[in-house]
Design an enzyme around this catalytic site. Structure first.
Site, PDB file in Angstrom:
ATOM      1  N   HIS A   1      -6.352 -13.763  47.901  1.00 55.22           N
ATOM      2  CA  HIS A   1      -5.420 -13.157  46.928  1.00 55.22           C
ATOM      3  C   HIS A   1      -4.168 -14.021  47.174  1.00 55.22           C
ATOM      4  CE1 HIS A   1      -4.038 -10.183  44.109  1.00 55.22           C
ATOM      5  NE2 HIS A   1      -2.752 -10.442  44.762  1.00 55.22           N
ATOM      6  N   GLU A   2      -3.594 -13.887  48.176  1.00 53.34           N
ATOM      7  CA  GLU A   2      -2.236 -13.942  48.635  1.00 53.34           C
ATOM      8  C   GLU A   2      -2.220 -15.915  48.485  1.00 53.34           C
ATOM      9  OE1 GLU A   2       0.285 -12.240  48.425  1.00 53.34           O
ATOM     10  OE2 GLU A   2      -0.858 -10.628  48.419  1.00 53.34           O
TER      11      GLU A   2
ATOM     12  N   HIS B   1      -1.505 -16.935  45.042  1.00 55.43           N
ATOM     13  CA  HIS B   1      -0.140 -16.916  44.818  1.00 55.43           C
ATOM     14  C   HIS B   1       0.508 -18.129  45.495  1.00 55.43           C
ATOM     15  CE1 HIS B   1       0.139 -13.100  42.864  1.00 55.43           C
ATOM     16  NE2 HIS B   1      -0.307 -12.452  43.930  1.00 55.43           N
TER      17      HIS B   1
ATOM     18  N   HIS C   1      -0.301 -21.482  43.803  1.00 47.79           N
ATOM     19  CA  HIS C   1       0.396 -21.458  42.585  1.00 47.79           C
ATOM     20  C   HIS C   1       1.780 -21.860  42.509  1.00 47.79           C
ATOM     21  CE1 HIS C   1       1.034 -18.904  38.307  1.00 47.79           C
ATOM     22  NE2 HIS C   1       1.067 -20.255  38.200  1.00 47.79           N
TER      23      HIS C   1
END
Length: 357
Positions: free
Chosen positions: A148-149, A152, A155
């Site tokens: 998940h991190e 980020h 991105h």
């Protein structure tokens, strides 16, 4: 909210809230209407969980009781990195290269430490690579958190690489899309390689719980917000009893007779801090639905979908979020992404029932 909407000449509070990100009102309204058409799979899931837990009555708190034990007790950090790299392989070589750069060049602060904040966080500084703070303890949840991190972080990496500083941030509407896309791809990978029925059932149920809490639950919240604001806009004063009555009505509408409404449950609205930021929670559901649509396209189409997705990751704030998602191939003004999510929930529930008998 109503005062500021009127003072600034908006038609209503919903328009005032969505205007800064240029989100069409139809996105919010479609989400509420669509989830109300797809209540049956949620009710089936609650009824199945009641039987699986051997309960005579299903209380709301029973929904959080796990059906199955976690299949693997501990992952080393090297295991976690390897699993994430394998799970995100469908995103292609360029994405993998950035992940390897992050893992090999100390982008990630891995373990708990004195004075370190809890949970996990990704933070980008323009002109420098992003940083990820974990508190890794070796659980399966920690593996998902790493994926998940890193969503980020990657991105931010692509945005910083492509955009000037003024467009280098990411809209709240799209902020969780990249991270959730990673989680969905990772989950699909783990389900495929599951060692036995028990592990596969655990993982399928993990995905169902993600949808229940991130989509169904948050859109019940969103419907509550909309109803409360509309009543006040009509000049109707509301007491805490009114709030609780609306809350009870929504639970009865969404869950039917599958859930026993305890006397305390209608007071739940009072402990949701997100309600102090008007019309915020719907973005959890739209973000998850966009991610599901993206992951489905990436797994089914391959490179064309990956190319669109990497283009989306590079846009930052240079484009309105709804238009940016259209570049990736997802139209959030349409009910289709949320319908796809609900349909997948229904299919996965059938799989779970067949696995558990």
């Amino acid at each position: 909210d109503v005062f500021y909407a009127k003072a600034r000449k908006y038609e209503n509070t919903l328009q005032a809230s969505l205007y800064p990100q240029n989100i069409p009102i139809v996105v919010y309204e479609n989400a509420i209407e669509t989830i109300n058409r797809w209540r049956d799979p949620l009710r089936r899931y609650v009824e199945f969980k009641k039987k699986a837990l051997n309960l005579d009555v299903m209380h709301f708190y029973d929904l959080y009781v796990p059906l199955l034990p976690e299949p693997k007790a501990h992952f080393s950090y090297d295991d976690a990195k390897k699993t994430v790299l394998e799970g995100l392989a469908p995103l292609g070589e360029e994405y993998r290269r950035v992940l390897l750069e992050a893992f090999e060049n100390r982008w990630v602060d891995v373990y708990e430490n004195k004075g370190k904040r809890s949970g996990a966080y990704s933070w980008g500084v323009y002109g420098v690579h992003p940083y990820v703070l974990l508190n890794f303890n070796g659980t399966l949840r920690d593996v998902f958190t790493l994926g998940h991190e890193m969503g980020h972080a990657v991105h931010s990496h692509f945005t910083f690489k492509s955009q000037p500083y003024v467009y280098s941030s990411v809209s709240i509407f799209t902020a969780e899309v990249a991270s959730t896309t990673n989680e969905i791809l990772l989950l699909e990978h783990l389900i495929k390689r599951a060692a036995d029925k028990a592990e596969k059932a655990y993982l399928v149920n993990y995905g169902l719980e993600q949808v229940r809490t991130t989509v169904y639950r948050q859109l019940l919240f969103a419907e509550f917000e909309l109803e409360v604001h509309r009543r006040i806009e009509r000049g109707q004063p509301l007491t805490n009893e009114d709030f609780s009555a609306i809350w009870r009505d929504l639970y009865e509408k969404h869950y039917g007779d599958t859930l026993f409404i305890d006397d305390e449950l209608p007071l739940e609205w009072a402990r949701i801090p997100h309600f102090y930021t008007a019309y915020y929670v719907y973005q959890y559901a739209t973000g998850y639905s966009a991610a599901r649509a993206l992951a489905t396209a990436i797994l089914s189409e391959g490179k064309p979908a990956v190319d669109r997705y990497l283009r989306f990751l590079s846009l930052g704030d240079s484009m309105d979020p709804v238009d940016a998602l259209k570049i990736a191939g997802v139209d959030m003004t349409s009910p289709r992404p949320l319908e796809l999510t609900c349909k997948k929930f229904e299919e996965d529930l059938d799989i779970l029932i067949s696995l558990m008998g």
